[in-house]
Design a protein around this motif. Structure first.
Motif, PDB file in Angstrom:
ATOM      1  N   SER A  88      36.382  38.179  53.630  1.00 33.67           N
ATOM      2  CA  SER A  88      36.553  39.623  53.861  1.00 33.67           C
ATOM      3  C   SER A  88      36.532  40.391  52.545  1.00 33.67           C
ATOM      4  O   SER A  88      35.815  41.394  52.394  1.00 33.67           O
ATOM      5  N   LEU A  89      37.317  39.919  51.568  1.00 41.35           N
ATOM      6  CA  LEU A  89      37.399  40.610  50.279  1.00 41.35           C
ATOM      7  C   LEU A  89      36.083  40.544  49.519  1.00 41.35           C
ATOM      8  O   LEU A  89      35.672  41.503  48.861  1.00 41.35           O
ATOM      9  N   PHE A  90      35.395  39.392  49.619  1.00 39.34           N
ATOM     10  CA  PHE A  90      34.137  39.225  48.898  1.00 39.34           C
ATOM     11  C   PHE A  90      33.074  40.199  49.419  1.00 39.34           C
ATOM     12  O   PHE A  90      32.392  40.872  48.640  1.00 39.34           O
ATOM     13  N   ILE A  91      32.939  40.281  50.740  1.00 41.22           N
ATOM     14  CA  ILE A  91      31.946  41.188  51.345  1.00 41.22           C
ATOM     15  C   ILE A  91      32.301  42.645  51.045  1.00 41.22           C
ATOM     16  O   ILE A  91      31.439  43.460  50.681  1.00 41.22           O
ATOM     17  N   LEU A  92      33.599  42.956  51.146  1.00 40.02           N
ATOM     18  CA  LEU A  92      34.055  44.320  50.859  1.00 40.02           C
ATOM     19  C   LEU A  92      33.786  44.708  49.408  1.00 40.02           C
ATOM     20  O   LEU A  92      33.329  45.825  49.126  1.00 40.02           O
ATOM     21  N   SER A  93      34.036  43.777  48.489  1.00 37.94           N
ATOM     22  CA  SER A  93      33.812  44.078  47.061  1.00 37.94           C
ATOM     23  C   SER A  93      32.328  44.306  46.781  1.00 37.94           C
ATOM     24  O   SER A  93      31.963  45.196  45.994  1.00 37.94           O
ATOM     25  N   VAL A 144      38.433  44.379  41.363  1.00 36.95           N
ATOM     26  CA  VAL A 144      39.742  43.865  41.795  1.00 36.95           C
ATOM     27  C   VAL A 144      39.564  42.990  43.032  1.00 36.95           C
ATOM     28  O   VAL A 144      40.127  41.893  43.121  1.00 36.95           O
ATOM     29  N   MET A 145      38.745  43.439  43.974  1.00 35.83           N
ATOM     30  CA  MET A 145      38.554  42.676  45.221  1.00 35.83           C
ATOM     31  C   MET A 145      37.777  41.382  44.978  1.00 35.83           C
ATOM     32  O   MET A 145      38.069  40.348  45.590  1.00 35.83           O
ATOM     33  N   TYR A 146      36.780  41.441  44.073  1.00 34.31           N
ATOM     34  CA  TYR A 146      35.991  40.238  43.772  1.00 34.31           C
ATOM     35  C   TYR A 146      36.876  39.166  43.144  1.00 34.31           C
ATOM     36  O   TYR A 146      36.876  38.000  43.575  1.00 34.31           O
ATOM     37  N   ILE A 147      37.648  39.556  42.144  1.00 29.31           N
ATOM     38  CA  ILE A 147      38.527  38.585  41.472  1.00 29.31           C
ATOM     39  C   ILE A 147      39.599  38.091  42.438  1.00 29.31           C
ATOM     40  O   ILE A 147      39.921  36.901  42.476  1.00 29.31           O
ATOM     41  N   SER A 148      40.127  38.998  43.266  1.00 27.34           N
ATOM     42  CA  SER A 148      41.165  38.613  44.231  1.00 27.34           C
ATOM     43  C   SER A 148      40.623  37.614  45.254  1.00 27.34           C
ATOM     44  O   SER A 148      41.324  36.659  45.625  1.00 27.34           O
ATOM     45  N   SER A 149      39.398  37.839  45.709  1.00 27.80           N
ATOM     46  CA  SER A 149      38.822  36.918  46.699  1.00 27.80           C
ATOM     47  C   SER A 149      38.710  35.503  46.124  1.00 27.80           C
ATOM     48  O   SER A 149      39.049  34.519  46.794  1.00 27.80           O
ATOM     49  N   LEU A 150      38.273  35.425  44.852  1.00 30.02           N
ATOM     50  CA  LEU A 150      38.127  34.100  44.231  1.00 30.02           C
ATOM     51  C   LEU A 150      39.493  33.472  43.932  1.00 30.02           C
ATOM     52  O   LEU A 150      39.651  32.248  44.021  1.00 30.02           O
ATOM     53  N   PRO A 193      53.103  31.618  39.984  1.00 26.23           N
ATOM     54  CA  PRO A 193      52.020  30.625  40.130  1.00 26.23           C
ATOM     55  C   PRO A 193      50.758  31.061  39.373  1.00 26.23           C
ATOM     56  O   PRO A 193      50.492  32.267  39.247  1.00 26.23           O
ATOM     57  N   THR A 194      49.976  30.102  38.880  1.00 24.66           N
ATOM     58  CA  THR A 194      48.810  30.416  38.037  1.00 24.66           C
ATOM     59  C   THR A 194      47.764  31.295  38.727  1.00 24.66           C
ATOM     60  O   THR A 194      47.196  32.166  38.079  1.00 24.66           O
ATOM     61  N   PRO A 195      47.460  31.127  40.038  1.00 24.27           N
ATOM     62  CA  PRO A 195      46.508  32.060  40.655  1.00 24.27           C
ATOM     63  C   PRO A 195      46.979  33.513  40.559  1.00 24.27           C
ATOM     64  O   PRO A 195      46.170  34.426  40.354  1.00 24.27           O
ATOM     65  N   VAL A 196      48.287  33.719  40.677  1.00 20.92           N
ATOM     66  CA  VAL A 196      48.840  35.072  40.541  1.00 20.92           C
ATOM     67  C   VAL A 196      48.647  35.566  39.113  1.00 20.92           C
ATOM     68  O   VAL A 196      48.289  36.723  38.880  1.00 20.92           O
ATOM     69  N   SER A 197      48.877  34.683  38.130  1.00 21.78           N
ATOM     70  CA  SER A 197      48.677  35.066  36.722  1.00 21.78           C
ATOM     71  C   SER A 197      47.233  35.475  36.481  1.00 21.78           C
ATOM     72  O   SER A 197      46.958  36.440  35.762  1.00 21.78           O
ATOM     73  N   ALA A 198      46.291  34.749  37.096  1.00 20.51           N
ATOM     74  CA  ALA A 198      44.871  35.089  36.929  1.00 20.51           C
ATOM     75  C   ALA A 198      44.583  36.471  37.479  1.00 20.51           C
ATOM     76  O   ALA A 198      43.785  37.229  36.907  1.00 20.51           O
ATOM     77  N   LEU A 199      45.241  36.834  38.559  1.00 21.75           N
ATOM     78  CA  LEU A 199      45.035  38.151  39.175  1.00 21.75           C
ATOM     79  C   LEU A 199      45.751  39.248  38.390  1.00 21.75           C
ATOM     80  O   LEU A 199      45.175  40.292  38.078  1.00 21.75           O
ATOM     81  N   VAL A 200      47.018  38.989  38.037  1.00 16.97           N
ATOM     82  CA  VAL A 200      47.844  39.988  37.350  1.00 16.97           C
ATOM     83  C   VAL A 200      47.270  40.328  35.978  1.00 16.97           C
ATOM     84  O   VAL A 200      47.191  41.484  35.582  1.00 16.97           O
ATOM     85  N   HIS A 201      46.845  39.309  35.229  1.00 13.83           N
ATOM     86  CA  HIS A 201      46.451  39.530  33.842  1.00 13.83           C
ATOM     87  C   HIS A 201      44.989  39.906  33.673  1.00 13.83           C
ATOM     88  O   HIS A 201      44.534  40.128  32.561  1.00 13.83           O
ATOM     89  N   SER A 202      44.257  39.959  34.771  1.00  8.84           N
ATOM     90  CA  SER A 202      42.857  40.356  34.623  1.00  8.84           C
ATOM     91  C   SER A 202      42.643  41.780  35.117  1.00  8.84           C
ATOM     92  O   SER A 202      42.233  42.652  34.351  1.00  8.84           O
ATOM     93  N   SER A 203      42.930  42.028  36.382  1.00  4.58           N
ATOM     94  CA  SER A 203      42.508  43.314  36.950  1.00  4.58           C
ATOM     95  C   SER A 203      43.616  44.117  37.615  1.00  4.58           C
ATOM     96  O   SER A 203      43.391  45.258  37.980  1.00  4.58           O
ATOM     97  N   THR A 204      44.805  43.548  37.784  1.00  6.21           N
ATOM     98  CA  THR A 204      45.877  44.312  38.444  1.00  6.21           C
ATOM     99  C   THR A 204      47.098  44.391  37.538  1.00  6.21           C
ATOM    100  O   THR A 204      47.147  43.764  36.484  1.00  6.21           O
TER     101      THR A 204
END
Length: 572
Positions: A8-13, A61-67, A208-219
């Motif tokens: 969903s997030l990938f298509i939306l992004s 934000v949506m592309y990185i979040s989807s991954l 958790p590391t996936p959250v760190s990847a999201l927080v420190h990149s685009s959010t």
């Protein structure tokens, strides 16, 4: 649920990115006001702005979040409450979306407070004392910015509305708007962890590391920078740039030094995020909001990849984060190594990777601008430090002997982690050039002497060599390092900022608050206030009741006494 959220997030992004490019090409934006309800002439209005900047950032934000969600499928494998984790991450993305598409301070506060609350939930996700302390530090640091936005909302009542984009034309001599701008700068500094609010960002690595990847990149951490990009015209009118420039450069310098003395893999990458945030803040304060936005997008791509690679290493090494245990990973995890090195080189600004296009342009604009020697030195020295800690990290993890348990094997066999890293690898290589052609269709013509043109590349190479020398130097051969132990501990502990943010704050303001609460709220305030009045009324009631309990003669005698007293009083 992971796969559904990912698709969903990938298509939306993808759709939002195409729409954002279209709006950029035709220079078009949509402003939507939706009146939710009106009561006695007061309207509750939801406001949205859809322009190329908000749409492209939202798509990233949506592309990185989807991954990240797809990556969590494997990284959080075995987690009993995986659906709860995904729901919290989706709430996090929703809050960031609110913040991005809002030109209204009230709806911005919804996203801003949402980010603060959900980030607290994610930092304390692993329930232990360290996570709890990190979560409290994160939440309390961000509350300062929340209060600043609340005060600015109250001040904007003087203008009759909260859509700040309406007031760009009328702010040249307004005291209220200068105060609001100062409050917005304070809020942005807390959310983007500028000095003196920097200590919460490495502490938030307890998530958790996936959250760190999201927080420190685009959010989250980029929310402050994005808000200031939107308030860019006000910075120029009120000349608050010097203030932001100084603190941005200091943050960049402090975090670059700290990362060279750190051994925790995630904290090194967190400090590199802090360094890049300082770079964005400082170039924004010099009057280049488009350039800051360009670096924000490019940084989001390679930093998410860097965290994913770090998460892959940590996951395979049985949750060990110490880089001194990570020798010779290149032999065991070649795919992770390639992605890690590409993202590190992109972070350093090696030519023709994503980070190069924004970083090189920023440093050339710094050379071209009217700035003093201190700022010039801090910019280029911090760039050298970036290369230094990146090469040190590369040296510790890729070279040498494997220092982990000999009976333990690790590999790149995980499909979800590998797919997410490869998807980000392409954009970390080609994203910078694509964005530069889109955002700057007519390139800047920067004419500099050849020694300034090559200074950036020279500083990167010199920093890499310095990182190698520091990593290879065996401090045990001499007692030289013991003489500088205090100095090294000062540099490696972010200039004692975590100590100041926790111990000093807890010992003085919080303890003072406890004692004042104990003395006033639970002491004199209670004695003379609620409990005092209660006891007084109980006493009167008991006294009156006692009168009724006696016989009539008591009432008669009391009545005669009071009548005599009143008669004597009126006679004299």
């Amino acid at each position: 649920m992971c796969s559904l959220s990912f698709f969903s997030l990938f298509i939306l992004s993808t759709l939002i990115f195409i729409l954002g490019i279209y709006y950029l090409m035709i220079d078009y934006s949509i402003f939507i006001e939706w009146e939710i309800f009106s009561l006695n002439g007061s309207m509750l209005v939801m406001t949205l702005i859809l322009d190329w900047m908000s749409l492209i950032f939202l798509s990233f934000v949506m592309y990185i979040s989807s991954l990240v969600i797809y990556y969590s499928n494997d990284y959080m494998y075995g987690e009993k409450n995986i659906n709860r984790f995904i729901m919290i991450v989706l709430m996090f993305i929703l809050s960031m979306g609110f913040l991005i598409i809002s030109p209204n301070l009230i709806s911005i506060l919804l996203g801003w407070d949402g980010l603060g609350l959900v980030s607290y939930c994610l930092v304390i996700y692993y329930q232990n004392v360290k996570s709890y302390n990190a979560g409290m530090l994160t939440a309390l640091s961000n509350r300062i910015g929340d209060v600043a936005i609340l005060i600015s909302i109250a001040w904007m009542l003087n203008f009759g509305g909260w859509n700040y984009i309406y007031y760009y034309e009328f702010i040249s001599d307004s005291f209220e708007m200068s105060l609001i701008t100062l409050l917005i700068i304070l809020a942005s500094m807390t959310k983007s962890a500028q000095i003196p609010f920097s200590s919460w960002l490495p502490a938030a690595m307890a998530a958790p590391t996936p959250v760190s990847a999201l927080v420190h990149s685009s959010t989250l951490v980029t929310a402050g920078v994005y808000l200031l990009i939107r308030f860019g015209p006000m910075l120029e009118v009120y000349n608050y740039g010097w203030f932001l420039l100084f603190f941005g450069c200091l943050t960049m310098f402090m975090s670059g030094l700290g990362a060279n003395f750190e051994y925790d893999l995630k904290k090194i990458i967190a400090l590199s995020t802090l360094s890049q945030l300082g770079l964005m803040m400082s170039i924004l304060s010099m009057g280049y909001p488009k350039l800051a936005f360009f670096h924000l997008l490019a940084h989001a791509l390679f930093k998410a990849l860097l965290f994913m690679c770090a998460g892959s290493m940590i996951h395979n090494l049985n949750d060990s984060q110490d880089i001194r245990f990570m020798g010779s990973i290149v032999n065991f995890m070649p795919l992770t190594t390639v992605c890690f090195n590409v993202s590190s080189l992109s972070l350093c600004g090696i030519p023709f990777l994503a980070g190069f296009y924004s970083k090189d342009l920023i440093l050339e604009m710094v050379c071209l601008s009217w700035i003093n020697c201190l700022i010039f030195f801090l910019y280029f020295f911090s760039t050298g430090l970036t290369a230094s800690y990146s090469f040190r990290l590369f040296y510790y993890s890729m070279f040498g002997d494997n220092n982990y348990y000999s009976c333990f094997s690790f590999n790149d066999n995980s499909f979800y982690i590998s797919f997410s890293m490869i998807s980000l690898l392409f954009v970390a290589v080609f994203g910078g050039s694509l964005l530069s052609w889109l955002i700057f269709p007519i390139p800047y013509m920067i004419v500099l002497p050849y020694y300034l043109k090559f200074l950036t590349l020279f500083v990167v190479l010199l920093g890499s060599y310095l990182g190698y020398v520091v990593s290879d130097f065996n401090f045990s051969y001499s007692l030289f390092s013991m003489n500088l132990l205090s100095f090294f501990s000062f540099l490696g502990s972010m200039w004692f900022m975590p100590f100041i943010s926790t111990k000093v704050v807890s010992y003085f303001p919080l303890r003072y608050g406890y004692y004042s609460s104990k003395s006033f709220d639970y002491g004199w305030g209670e004695l003379l206030g609620g409990q005092g009045l209660y006891n007084l009324f109980i006493y009167f009631i008991n006294y009156i009741q006692s009168l009724f309990d006696y016989n009539f003669s008591v009432y008669l005698m009391t009545f005669i006494f009071w009548m005599f007293f009143l008669l004597m009083f009126f006679m004299f």
